[in-house]
Design a protein around this motif. Structure first.
Motif, PDB file in Angstrom:
ATOM      1  N   GLU A 141       0.831  -1.204   0.000  1.00  0.00           N
ATOM      2  CA  GLU A 141       0.000   0.000   0.000  1.00  0.00           C
ATOM      3  C   GLU A 141       0.866   1.254   0.000  1.00  0.00           C
ATOM      4  OE1 GLU A 141      -3.322   0.164   2.587  1.00  0.00           O
ATOM      5  OE2 GLU A 141      -4.113  -1.800   1.967  1.00  0.00           O
ATOM      6  N   HIS A 142       2.039   1.181   0.653  1.00  0.00           N
ATOM      7  CA  HIS A 142       2.979   2.295   0.565  1.00  0.00           C
ATOM      8  C   HIS A 142       3.409   2.520  -0.878  1.00  0.00           C
ATOM      9  CE1 HIS A 142       3.382   3.552   4.628  1.00  0.00           C
ATOM     10  NE2 HIS A 142       4.052   2.489   5.082  1.00  0.00           N
ATOM     11  N   LEU A 143       3.694   1.424  -1.593  1.00  0.00           N
ATOM     12  CA  LEU A 143       4.113   1.565  -2.988  1.00  0.00           C
ATOM     13  C   LEU A 143       2.993   2.126  -3.850  1.00  0.00           C
ATOM     14  CD1 LEU A 143       6.257  -1.609  -3.808  1.00  0.00           C
ATOM     15  CD2 LEU A 143       7.042   0.720  -3.410  1.00  0.00           C
ATOM     16  N   ARG A 144       1.775   1.655  -3.610  1.00  0.00           N
ATOM     17  CA  ARG A 144       0.645   2.157  -4.393  1.00  0.00           C
ATOM     18  C   ARG A 144       0.446   3.664  -4.186  1.00  0.00           C
ATOM     19  NH1 ARG A 144      -2.210  -2.576  -2.424  1.00  0.00           N
ATOM     20  NH2 ARG A 144      -2.261  -4.190  -4.030  1.00  0.00           N
ATOM     21  N   ASN A 145       0.750   4.112  -2.982  1.00  0.00           N
ATOM     22  CA  ASN A 145       0.575   5.526  -2.654  1.00  0.00           C
ATOM     23  C   ASN A 145       1.828   6.344  -2.940  1.00  0.00           C
ATOM     24  OD1 ASN A 145      -2.050   5.014  -1.713  1.00  0.00           O
ATOM     25  ND2 ASN A 145      -1.296   4.478   0.330  1.00  0.00           N
ATOM     26  N   ASP A 146       2.785   5.735  -3.690  1.00  0.00           N
ATOM     27  CA  ASP A 146       4.039   6.401  -4.058  1.00  0.00           C
ATOM     28  C   ASP A 146       4.866   6.807  -2.844  1.00  0.00           C
ATOM     29  OD1 ASP A 146       3.488   6.236  -6.820  1.00  0.00           O
ATOM     30  OD2 ASP A 146       2.255   8.055  -6.728  1.00  0.00           O
ATOM     31  N   ASN A 147       4.695   6.099  -1.744  1.00  0.00           N
ATOM     32  CA  ASN A 147       5.495   6.349  -0.532  1.00  0.00           C
ATOM     33  C   ASN A 147       6.665   5.376  -0.530  1.00  0.00           C
ATOM     34  OD1 ASN A 147       6.558   6.878   1.972  1.00  0.00           O
ATOM     35  ND2 ASN A 147       4.658   6.472   3.113  1.00  0.00           N
ATOM     36  N   LEU A 148       7.662   5.670  -1.359  1.00  0.00           N
ATOM     37  CA  LEU A 148       8.790   4.761  -1.525  1.00  0.00           C
ATOM     38  C   LEU A 148       9.586   4.608  -0.233  1.00  0.00           C
ATOM     39  CD1 LEU A 148      10.411   2.985  -3.448  1.00  0.00           C
ATOM     40  CD2 LEU A 148      11.730   5.013  -4.106  1.00  0.00           C
ATOM     41  N   MET A 149       9.815   5.707   0.477  1.00  0.00           N
ATOM     42  CA  MET A 149      10.610   5.630   1.707  1.00  0.00           C
ATOM     43  C   MET A 149       9.881   4.807   2.768  1.00  0.00           C
ATOM     44  SD  MET A 149      13.341   7.022   0.939  1.00  0.00           S
ATOM     45  CE  MET A 149      14.054   6.861   2.597  1.00  0.00           C
ATOM     46  N   GLY A 150       8.545   4.963   2.836  1.00  0.00           N
ATOM     47  CA  GLY A 150       7.783   4.165   3.791  1.00  0.00           C
ATOM     48  C   GLY A 150       7.862   2.683   3.470  1.00  0.00           C
ATOM     49  N   ALA A 151       7.826   2.330   2.160  1.00  0.00           N
ATOM     50  CA  ALA A 151       7.933   0.928   1.760  1.00  0.00           C
ATOM     51  C   ALA A 151       9.300   0.359   2.118  1.00  0.00           C
ATOM     52  CB  ALA A 151       7.680   0.812   0.254  1.00  0.00           C
ATOM     53  N   ILE A 152      10.373   1.166   1.845  1.00  0.00           N
ATOM     54  CA  ILE A 152      11.730   0.692   2.163  1.00  0.00           C
ATOM     55  C   ILE A 152      11.878   0.476   3.665  1.00  0.00           C
ATOM     56  CG2 ILE A 152      14.159   1.361   2.164  1.00  0.00           C
ATOM     57  CD1 ILE A 152      13.645   2.820  -0.477  1.00  0.00           C
ATOM     58  N   LYS A 153      11.357   1.412   4.469  1.00  0.00           N
ATOM     59  CA  LYS A 153      11.460   1.291   5.931  1.00  0.00           C
ATOM     60  C   LYS A 153      10.704   0.050   6.431  1.00  0.00           C
ATOM     61  CE  LYS A 153      10.424   3.712  10.237  1.00  0.00           C
ATOM     62  NZ  LYS A 153       9.834   4.946  10.855  1.00  0.00           N
ATOM     63  N   THR A 154       9.514  -0.176   5.875  1.00  0.00           N
ATOM     64  CA  THR A 154       8.735  -1.352   6.292  1.00  0.00           C
ATOM     65  C   THR A 154       9.469  -2.641   5.953  1.00  0.00           C
ATOM     66  OG1 THR A 154       6.644  -0.174   5.987  1.00  0.00           O
ATOM     67  CG2 THR A 154       6.549  -2.573   5.957  1.00  0.00           C
ATOM     68  N   LEU A 155      10.061  -2.689   4.767  1.00  0.00           N
ATOM     69  CA  LEU A 155      10.758  -3.905   4.354  1.00  0.00           C
ATOM     70  C   LEU A 155      11.996  -4.147   5.204  1.00  0.00           C
ATOM     71  CD1 LEU A 155      10.875  -6.234   2.321  1.00  0.00           C
ATOM     72  CD2 LEU A 155      12.200  -4.754   0.802  1.00  0.00           C
ATOM     73  N   ARG A 156      12.795  -3.100   5.435  1.00  0.00           N
ATOM     74  CA  ARG A 156      14.052  -3.271   6.165  1.00  0.00           C
ATOM     75  C   ARG A 156      13.860  -3.459   7.654  1.00  0.00           C
ATOM     76  NH1 ARG A 156      17.929   1.443   3.490  1.00  0.00           N
ATOM     77  NH2 ARG A 156      18.361   0.365   1.490  1.00  0.00           N
ATOM     78  N   SER A 157      12.991  -2.640   8.248  1.00  0.00           N
ATOM     79  CA  SER A 157      12.910  -2.594   9.709  1.00  0.00           C
ATOM     80  C   SER A 157      11.845  -3.507  10.305  1.00  0.00           C
ATOM     81  CB  SER A 157      12.637  -1.144  10.162  1.00  0.00           C
ATOM     82  OG  SER A 157      13.629  -0.274   9.681  1.00  0.00           O
ATOM     83  N   GLU A 158      10.847  -3.903   9.493  1.00  0.00           N
ATOM     84  CA  GLU A 158       9.745  -4.676  10.059  1.00  0.00           C
ATOM     85  C   GLU A 158       9.620  -6.077   9.439  1.00  0.00           C
ATOM     86  OE1 GLU A 158       6.202  -1.983  11.178  1.00  0.00           O
ATOM     87  OE2 GLU A 158       7.006  -1.067   9.349  1.00  0.00           O
ATOM     88  N   ILE A 159       9.725  -6.151   8.108  1.00  0.00           N
ATOM     89  CA  ILE A 159       9.523  -7.443   7.452  1.00  0.00           C
ATOM     90  C   ILE A 159      10.773  -8.312   7.517  1.00  0.00           C
ATOM     91  CG2 ILE A 159       9.016  -8.582   5.252  1.00  0.00           C
ATOM     92  CD1 ILE A 159       7.227  -6.238   4.533  1.00  0.00           C
ATOM     93  N   SER A 160      11.914  -7.772   7.108  1.00  0.00           N
ATOM     94  CA  SER A 160      13.143  -8.570   7.070  1.00  0.00           C
ATOM     95  C   SER A 160      13.527  -9.165   8.422  1.00  0.00           C
ATOM     96  CB  SER A 160      14.301  -7.717   6.530  1.00  0.00           C
ATOM     97  OG  SER A 160      14.084  -7.389   5.178  1.00  0.00           O
TER      98      SER A 160
END
Length: 602
Positions: A141-160
């Motif tokens: 949903e971050h990517l859909r909303n063009d929130n690239l930094m939010g998507a990167i933060k979610t992937l690095r800090s929460e998902i990985s």
């Protein structure tokens, strides 16, 4: 029921897990970066002795009420579901679960993850899997909303840090580095681009979370379907047209097996050698020693009416074959030619022949664009519809080619190889497998699913072969008579649970496919029964062709039902014929007679 191989109980609901134990390269899971918060939640304490319902006392009342409530909501009866919750005092979901579901639907991902930790999940892998699904949705949903930094933060800090599903994490990483125009394509490939993605997410969470937390979707329907499946599989003679009822336990008797003569079709003037229902069950085609073939139409009441008499062959017609869409019909003359007919008009479209060589058999490829023919010199030829020869297999067989079949995917060609051998030839891999019998093979037929072959032998046995992998014989059927002629058998009934065959003692034999037991012997013909065909869409309709010049239609109506003869002079409604019709056909009912004047290919 259906096939002898169906011997496993209904499958139980599986609860898939998306957990992978391996950690990501350079990352490890630790409490300091746990996105779920503090310690794991403890299981809920027991609320006391379970209340059981049902005559055997094995159904837990609270579970029973909850799945009924869930079914009501699923069916759209929201008021009824709410009333049941209030009246029973048994809620579908706890207040905490309802809060969690609302947070998911509202897209409050951080609070949803926090609430997840409080749901009482004891298994850490389950908790991680559910958190992964939530955070994955947050990421996209971050990517859909063009929130690239939010998507990167979610992937690095929460998902990985979860250390879950490395392959999926790599796919999400590729979405970040993709150009903007490729992001939507990536969503589609990953199965996340849906208009109701949050509702889909809840369905996925229900598969991961324990059913005590969230009742699985359509659980009541699944339980009922399992019960009906068990009843159907336990029904020895299952051949019902109507769906199984929830009101009574299911049971089929012999009254569901077509064993009563409903019609006698007498339009042929000589022995009837072959017949076959169309794929949609709306037509029947028959072939005769009188050098003609006939198309019969099945009307809405299940009565067969003569549609067209197809003439033009110079020798007896050996067999017929319906096109995949049932709009065309092939007729094969004995050591002569193949003719292709338009079913709607009854006109001959094309004639296929080889100079100096007679044809023995014919069949269609699944795409309906090519036909296969067996020739008298032991070769197989493949023709395009316009008559252009596309392929030919020569000199590989030592016996006259008779029956042939093609699998639904067009890969497997089945034909006679030698007197006691059937060749299974894969066109793509060129692999050859053999079915080897101890006695001469007279005919064979392929099952609807393409996994089984029914083989008739001169020794009065019919063998069932599993050809899914390496051919293996799994059943045999005996009791019918064969001494001089080619006798043909077929699969039939509900899920092809039965085997039927002609016989030289003027009878039709029906066996239980799974056990090999003879369950019916049908009398009525006065000559050898050469061929049988079971209607593929009506398990209560069976046709048989005989040397007595007639075709019998067998059904399940009561013995008092009036039998109707079609084609005899006494039942003629006045024949409508074109100018080429012979006078001898004038008593053949209300069908048209057509001679073949189609184009010829050599």
């Amino acid at each position: 029921m259906g096939g002898f191989e169906d011997d496993e109980p209904p499958s139980k609901r599986a609860r898939p897990s998306s957990v992978e134990s391996a950690s990501l390269d350079g990352l490890c899971y630790s409490k300091s970066v746990n996105p779920l918060g503090g310690t794991m939640a403890r299981p809920l304490t027991s609320q006391g002795k379970e209340v059981m319902v049902g005559s055997k006392g094995v159904i837990k009342k609270d579970e029973f009420v909850r799945i009924i409530t869930k079914a009501l909501y699923t069916l759209g009866y929201e008021k009824s579901g709410a009333v049941l919750e209030e009246e029973s005092g048994i809620t579908l979901h706890s207040p905490l679960v309802n809060l969690f579901r609302k947070q998911v639907l509202d897209g409050n991902w951080d609070t949803a993850v926090a609430t997840l930790n409080k749901l009482g999940l004891l298994d850490e892998n389950t908790l991680k899997s559910a958190a992964f699904l939530l955070l994955e949705q947050k990421f996209f949903e971050h990517l859909r909303n063009d929130n690239l930094m939010g998507a990167i933060k979610t992937l690095r800090s929460e998902i990985s840090p979860l250390g879950v599903n490395r392959r999926r994490v790599h796919e999400m990483s590729s979405c970040i580095i993709s150009s903007p125009q490729n992001v939507l394509l990536a969503f589609s490939k990953l199965g996340t681009e849906t208009c109701n993605s949050r509702l889909k997410l809840l369905e996925e969470l229900q598969k991961v979370l324990p059913p005590t937390v969230m009742v699985p979707e359509r659980r009541l329907e699944n339980i009922v379907e399992q019960a009906l499946t068990v009843q159907r599989e336990a029904c020895y003679l299952h051949n019902s047209i109507d769906g199984l009822s929830l009101y009574v336990d299911h049971h089929c008797g012999k009254d569901q097996i077509p064993s009563r003569t409903l019609q006698v079709l007498r339009a042929h003037r000589d022995e009837v050698w072959f017949l076959q229902f169309s794929n949609n069950g709306k037509y029947l085609a028959s072939a005769s020693n009188d050098k003609s073939a006939i198309i019969w139409k099945v009307d809405e009441d299940g009565e067969l009416l003569l549609k067209y008499i197809l003439t033009g062959h110079e020798k007896p017609v050996m067999m017929v074959a319906w096109s995949p869409d049932d709009r065309q019909l092939l007729t094969c003359g004995m050591e002569e030619a193949i003719r292709r007919w338009d079913v709607e008009s009854g006109e001959c479209i094309h004639v296929y022949e080889k100079p100096g060589l007679g044809l023995m058999s014919c069949g269609w490829f699944p795409d309906g664009k090519q036909i296969l023919a067996g020739l008298f010199d032991q070769t197989l030829c493949l023709w395009d519809l316009d008559g252009k020869e596309a392929d030919c297999w020569k000199g590989q067989r030592s016996s006259k080619t008779s029956d042939l079949a093609v699998s639904k995917d067009g890969e497997l060609i089945i034909s006679m190889s030698r007197d006691c051998t059937i060749l299974l030839f894969n066109r793509d891999t060129k692999q050859e497998r053999l079915i080897e019998e101890e006695d001469t093979i007279t005919s064979f037929s392929l099952s609807e699913d393409g996994d089984f072959l029914l083989v008739n032998l001169v020794n009065e046995e019919i063998h069932l072969w599993n050809i899914r992998n390496e051919p293996s014989r799994v059943r045999q059927y005996t009791g019918h008579k064969r001494s001089r002629f080619v006798i043909r058998s077929c699969f039939g009934g509900s899920e092809q649970a039965f085997i039927a065959s002609g016989s030289e003692d003027s009878k039709v034999y029906i066996w239980h496919r799974a056990t090999g037991d003879v369950i019916e012997t049908l009398s009525g013909h006065s000559g050898a029964v050469n061929c049988v065909s079971w209607n593929p869409t009506n398990p209560h309709m069976l046709a048989s062709a005989s040397d007595d010049h007639s075709i019998r239609i067998w059904g399940v109506k009561k013995a008092s039902a009036k039998r109707k003869d079609v084609g005899s002079s006494s039942s003629s409604n006045g024949a409508h014929m074109n100018g080429s019709a012979s006078a001898s056909a004038s008593a053949n009912g209300n069908g048209f007679v057509h001679q073949c004047n189609g184009s010829r290919s050599k």
